[in-house]
Design a protein around this motif. Structure first.
Motif, PDB file in Angstrom:
ATOM      1  N   LYS A  82       0.849  -1.188   0.000  1.00  0.00           N
ATOM      2  CA  LYS A  82       0.000   0.000   0.000  1.00  0.00           C
ATOM      3  C   LYS A  82       0.889   1.245   0.000  1.00  0.00           C
ATOM      4  N   ILE A  83       0.682   2.118  -0.974  1.00  0.00           N
ATOM      5  CA  ILE A  83       1.526   3.311  -1.096  1.00  0.00           C
ATOM      6  C   ILE A  83       0.735   4.555  -0.676  1.00  0.00           C
ATOM      7  N   LEU A  84      -0.180   4.996  -1.531  1.00  0.00           N
ATOM      8  CA  LEU A  84      -0.964   6.194  -1.231  1.00  0.00           C
ATOM      9  C   LEU A  84      -2.254   6.121  -2.026  1.00  0.00           C
ATOM     10  N   GLU A  85      -3.375   6.295  -1.361  1.00  0.00           N
ATOM     11  CA  GLU A  85      -4.649   6.275  -2.083  1.00  0.00           C
ATOM     12  C   GLU A  85      -5.549   7.408  -1.595  1.00  0.00           C
ATOM     13  N   LEU A  86      -6.269   7.982  -2.554  1.00  0.00           N
ATOM     14  CA  LEU A  86      -7.219   9.068  -2.270  1.00  0.00           C
ATOM     15  C   LEU A  86      -8.608   8.569  -2.630  1.00  0.00           C
ATOM     16  N   LYS A  87      -9.550   8.711  -1.702  1.00  0.00           N
ATOM     17  CA  LYS A  87     -10.905   8.220  -1.914  1.00  0.00           C
ATOM     18  C   LYS A  87     -11.913   9.357  -1.722  1.00  0.00           C
ATOM     19  N   LYS A  88     -12.591   9.703  -2.820  1.00  0.00           N
ATOM     20  CA  LYS A  88     -13.655  10.719  -2.791  1.00  0.00           C
ATOM     21  C   LYS A  88     -13.235  11.973  -2.030  1.00  0.00           C
ATOM     22  N   VAL A  89     -12.098  12.543  -2.430  1.00  0.00           N
ATOM     23  CA  VAL A  89     -11.542  13.697  -1.718  1.00  0.00           C
ATOM     24  C   VAL A  89     -12.129  14.997  -2.266  1.00  0.00           C
ATOM     25  N   TYR A  90     -12.639  15.822  -1.349  1.00  0.00           N
ATOM     26  CA  TYR A  90     -13.169  17.149  -1.680  1.00  0.00           C
ATOM     27  C   TYR A  90     -12.340  18.201  -0.940  1.00  0.00           C
ATOM     28  N   LYS A  91     -12.091  19.319  -1.629  1.00  0.00           N
ATOM     29  CA  LYS A  91     -11.382  20.434  -0.990  1.00  0.00           C
ATOM     30  C   LYS A  91     -11.757  21.731  -1.690  1.00  0.00           C
ATOM     31  N   ALA A  92     -12.054  22.751  -0.891  1.00  0.00           N
ATOM     32  CA  ALA A  92     -12.387  24.063  -1.458  1.00  0.00           C
ATOM     33  C   ALA A  92     -11.974  25.148  -0.480  1.00  0.00           C
ATOM     34  N   TYR A  93     -11.692  26.332  -1.030  1.00  0.00           N
ATOM     35  CA  TYR A  93     -11.461  27.539  -0.230  1.00  0.00           C
ATOM     36  C   TYR A  93     -12.491  28.569  -0.680  1.00  0.00           C
ATOM     37  N   GLY A  94     -13.536  28.727   0.088  1.00  0.00           N
ATOM     38  CA  GLY A  94     -14.581  29.650  -0.327  1.00  0.00           C
ATOM     39  C   GLY A  94     -15.188  29.204  -1.651  1.00  0.00           C
ATOM     40  N   ASP A  95     -15.131  30.094  -2.655  1.00  0.00           N
ATOM     41  CA  ASP A  95     -15.681  29.770  -3.979  1.00  0.00           C
ATOM     42  C   ASP A  95     -14.711  28.965  -4.841  1.00  0.00           C
ATOM     43  N   THR A 111     -12.968  25.828  -5.829  1.00  0.00           N
ATOM     44  CA  THR A 111     -13.016  24.374  -5.671  1.00  0.00           C
ATOM     45  C   THR A 111     -11.722  23.782  -6.208  1.00  0.00           C
ATOM     46  N   ILE A 112     -11.023  23.009  -5.375  1.00  0.00           N
ATOM     47  CA  ILE A 112      -9.740  22.427  -5.756  1.00  0.00           C
ATOM     48  C   ILE A 112      -9.902  20.960  -6.146  1.00  0.00           C
ATOM     49  N   LEU A 113     -10.584  20.194  -5.297  1.00  0.00           N
ATOM     50  CA  LEU A 113     -10.856  18.788  -5.605  1.00  0.00           C
ATOM     51  C   LEU A 113     -12.343  18.520  -5.428  1.00  0.00           C
ATOM     52  N   LYS A 114     -12.902  17.707  -6.321  1.00  0.00           N
ATOM     53  CA  LYS A 114     -14.332  17.404  -6.278  1.00  0.00           C
ATOM     54  C   LYS A 114     -14.508  15.900  -6.438  1.00  0.00           C
ATOM     55  N   GLY A 121     -12.279  22.090  -9.633  1.00  0.00           N
ATOM     56  CA  GLY A 121     -12.168  20.764  -9.033  1.00  0.00           C
ATOM     57  C   GLY A 121     -11.953  19.623 -10.004  1.00  0.00           C
ATOM     58  N   VAL A 122     -11.817  19.936 -11.302  1.00  0.00           N
ATOM     59  CA  VAL A 122     -11.643  18.889 -12.324  1.00  0.00           C
ATOM     60  C   VAL A 122     -10.157  18.598 -12.509  1.00  0.00           C
ATOM     61  N   ILE A 123      -9.775  17.326 -12.353  1.00  0.00           N
ATOM     62  CA  ILE A 123      -8.395  16.887 -12.591  1.00  0.00           C
ATOM     63  C   ILE A 123      -8.433  15.773 -13.633  1.00  0.00           C
ATOM     64  N   ARG A 124      -7.748  16.004 -14.754  1.00  0.00           N
ATOM     65  CA  ARG A 124      -7.721  15.013 -15.828  1.00  0.00           C
ATOM     66  C   ARG A 124      -6.404  14.258 -15.784  1.00  0.00           C
ATOM     67  N   ASP A 125      -6.466  12.941 -15.890  1.00  0.00           N
ATOM     68  CA  ASP A 125      -5.266  12.105 -15.923  1.00  0.00           C
ATOM     69  C   ASP A 125      -4.869  11.899 -17.381  1.00  0.00           C
ATOM     70  N   PHE A 126      -3.757  12.542 -17.787  1.00  0.00           N
ATOM     71  CA  PHE A 126      -3.316  12.456 -19.184  1.00  0.00           C
ATOM     72  C   PHE A 126      -2.150  11.472 -19.302  1.00  0.00           C
ATOM     73  N   PRO A 127      -2.242  10.475 -20.179  1.00  0.00           N
ATOM     74  CA  PRO A 127      -1.189   9.456 -20.301  1.00  0.00           C
ATOM     75  C   PRO A 127      -0.043   9.896 -21.213  1.00  0.00           C
ATOM     76  N   GLY A 128       0.914  10.630 -20.681  1.00  0.00           N
ATOM     77  CA  GLY A 128       2.041  11.082 -21.484  1.00  0.00           C
ATOM     78  C   GLY A 128       2.760  12.224 -20.809  1.00  0.00           C
ATOM     79  N   ASN A 129       3.834  12.733 -21.449  1.00  0.00           N
ATOM     80  CA  ASN A 129       4.596  13.837 -20.870  1.00  0.00           C
ATOM     81  C   ASN A 129       4.025  15.181 -21.310  1.00  0.00           C
TER      82      ASN A 129
END
Length: 632
Positions: free
Chosen positions: A318-331, A333-336, A515-523
């Motif tokens: 087990k290394i590191l896992e994030l499950k349904k993580v939400y984070k915001a500062y006021g208006d 939104t960082i993670l949704k 809050g949108v993070i896209r996982d792009f496969p490449g450099n």
């Protein structure tokens, strides 16, 4: 035209020589990159050219018609003055006119009509509209807007962008012949700003002397590389790849030359020991030659490569896992609802505009900040190494070797052996004499290198690197890249250095905002190419829409596929006509106001109207841009 001549320049600090008897020329149109290890004299050489420091020997000649302008690491701004006061601090009539006009027409300002009329007349008189347009472009591209904000309230990165804007504005109006000296201009710029700066410098056709760690920027802008190495100056024509090839060949020749001298030295030493005390003229000449061979044989051929087979702390299942993580500062939104599970040896790059929450994301992984909801589970075997922008933190001034030994005396290797703190410092280009220097005496780049070393010396298995390339020299970057390529643990990198990202990451987390993070496969380069292809497809979509049935898309791509409604298309068409009419009306009023023939009773309403037009152009222009982007 001949701009600068440097002849026989020598400079030392105490007993430490920086460079000896170096010479070079700068001609009009040259774009030169200056490369060297931090602490070996780059900044000192630039200061000597500027006349801020004197050499021990040698001279610098600058053509009388050439103005030297420099972007320095330290901005030197007055923190109690506004952005506009610091940018336009020279008493130049064109700059004064632009400064006055910009303040009167700044968004949210309600200009006095008489003052605005006078400002417009002054701009016409000095033919300053072209320069004003360039000023607006520079400030806009560098994201500098509230010109009356005090510089002291800005972050370090914002101040650096203001300093860059000031320099670019200055070279645009000051003189025909300008030598622009730039010390790490891409620090604190995002990638779009860096790409704009590349194009700007190319279009301006400036003569440039540049210090940078950004190799793509160097390749795009420069046509010559000068390297300070072992107190000497080496000049290479061409790009970065050519420099690496020629430097490798030079070092091979040096190594062969030193090896040859060492073989000869051994023979000559044996002869010297057998010599009788009485000296003939012939033997005296041979003895003199012996000492020259000895000096050559004593040279150290340093191979600036890191060779460490690291005994890394074992990574568990087990290394590191994030499950349904939400984070915001006021208006904001960082993670949704972000989900992700890291795998062994993963190398992730993080990209996105400033202010979308990249640093907050890293802080949550490290446990420095907590999510609003959701879980972040860290494996028991994980040892984080956090290379942050805050830099090196030392409670009291210490010598370099003392600081490293305070972490550990030795560094374990995979074969069971150990590397001492002193040996580890040598590998990171801190020679024995430098190790007893107080940290406060190190250059900014040397402190960054020591910070990097101190993190790796703790032997982590999960590295978090936030802008690791800022203020690092190219030799150190090469070492860091070599280390990371052999590193068996996980790596997360936030960097605007495209070359560094391309070399090291397997995929990207693209922070798109809201809050949108896209996982792009490449450099990074592959990501930019994919973005351009996507833009081309968007541009072609309206044409296809009349003959093709829309295809269902996933939730992630729906926002990108959005097209203008009929009402929005009509609004866009009307906006184009309205903007054209407003521009024409503005030009007509400016012509009338500058004619000097208008009666006073007509001048006042015209002046009021031009203020309204400027506001309308801003509002309608922003809406036009918004709709145009959707249309593609």
């Amino acid at each position: 035209m001949h701009y600068v001549t440097v002849e026989g320049l020598t400079k030392s600090f105490g007993t430490k020589p920086l460079f000896k008897d170096i010479s070079f020329h700068i001609e009009e149109g040259d774009k030169i990159a200056l490369v060297a290890l931090n602490g070996t004299g780059k900044s000192t050489l630039l200061k000597i050219i500027l006349g801020k420091e004197m050499p021990d020997e040698g001279k610098v000649w600058i053509h009388k018609d050439v103005t030297v302008v420099m972007l320095e690491q330290q901005t030197g701004f007055d923190p109690n003055k506004s952005i506009v006061e610091n940018i336009f601090d020279q008493d130049h009539p064109v700059l004064n006119a632009i400064k006055n006009y910009e303040l009167l027409t700044e968004e949210g300002a309600e200009p006095d009509l008489e003052q605005l009329t006078a400002a417009i007349a002054r701009m016409d008189e000095l033919n300053a509209w072209h320069f004003d347009s360039k000023v607006k472009q520079i400030l806009g591209k560098l994201n500098i807007h509230n010109l009356e904000q005090l510089v002291g309230s800005l972050s370090g990165g914002q101040q650096k962008r203001v300093a860059l804007a000031k320099v670019l504005i200055e070279i645009g109006f000051e003189h025909k012949h300008v030598l622009l000296i730039m010390d790490e201009p891409t620090n604190h710029l995002d990638v779009s700003m860096i790409e704009w700066l590349e194009n700007f410098l190319d279009q301006e056709k400036v003569t440039l002397l540049l210090v940078t760690h950004d190799r793509y920027f160097l390749d795009s802008v420069c046509n010559e590389i000068m390297e300070l190495d072992k107190e000497q100056l080496f000049i290479y024509k061409g790009d970065y790849e050519n420099y690496l090839e020629k430097k490798a060949a030079r070092e091979e020749n040096e190594k062969a030359s030193v090896d040859k001298a060492r073989n000869l030295y051994r023979k000559e030493l044996e002869w010297m020991r057998k010599q009788p005390k009485a000296r003939t003229t012939k033997s005296k000449a041979r003895q003199d030659a012996f000492y020259e061979v000895k000096d050559k044989a004593s040279q150290k051929v340093q191979d600036q490569q890191l060779e460490l087979n690291v005994k890394m702390t074992r990574l568990g299942g087990k290394i590191l896992e994030l499950k349904k993580v939400y984070k915001a500062y006021g208006d904001l939104t960082i993670l949704k609802g972000f989900d992700y599970t890291f795998k062994k040896g993963e190398r992730v790059g993080i990209v996105g505009k400033n202010g979308v929450g990249k640093s907050t994301f890293l802080n949550m992984l490290l446990g420095i900040e907590q999510p609003d909801s959701g879980k972040i589970n860290v494996g028991e075997t994980i040892v984080f190494g956090n290379y942050s922008q805050s830099g090196l933190e030392v409670k009291e001034d210490m010598r370099v070797i003392e600081f490293v030994k305070s972490i550990a005396e030795n560094f374990p290797l995979a074969d069971g052996t150990k590397v001492s703190a002193a040996q580890f410092l040598e590998l990171f280009l801190f020679p024995a004499e430098k190790q007893y220097t107080f940290i406060s005496k190190l250059s900014g780049g040397e402190k960054r290198r020591l910070h990097l070393l101190s993190i790796l010396f703790r032997n982590p298995n999960f590295l978090v690197l936030d802008e690791p390339t800022n203020d690092l020299d190219l030799p150190t970057l090469s070492i860091l890249e070599s280390f990371l390529q052999e590193f068996q643990g996980c790596v997360i990198i936030v960097s605007h250095d495209r070359y560094f990202m391309d070399k090291l990451v397997d995929h990207l987390f693209v922070f798109e905002g809201e809050g949108v993070i896209r996982d792009f496969p490449g450099n990074y380069t592959q990501y930019r190419e994919a973005e351009r292809e996507e833009d081309k497809k968007k541009a072609a979509e309206p044409k296809k829409a009349t003959v093709e049935t829309p295809v269902a898309t996933t939730t992630a791509t729906e926002p990108k596929a959005r097209k203008l409604s009929f009402k929005e298309k009509r609004e866009l068409e009307l906006l184009e006509k309205e903007l054209e009419a407003l521009e024409k009306e503005k030009a007509d009023i400016e012509t009338a106001l500058s004619s000097g023939e208008l009666p006073f009773d007509k001048m006042e309403p015209m002046t009021r109207r031009i203020g309204e037009i400027i506001q309308l152009l801003d509002e309608k222009g922003m809406r036009w841009l918004e709709l145009s982007e959707i249309e593609g």
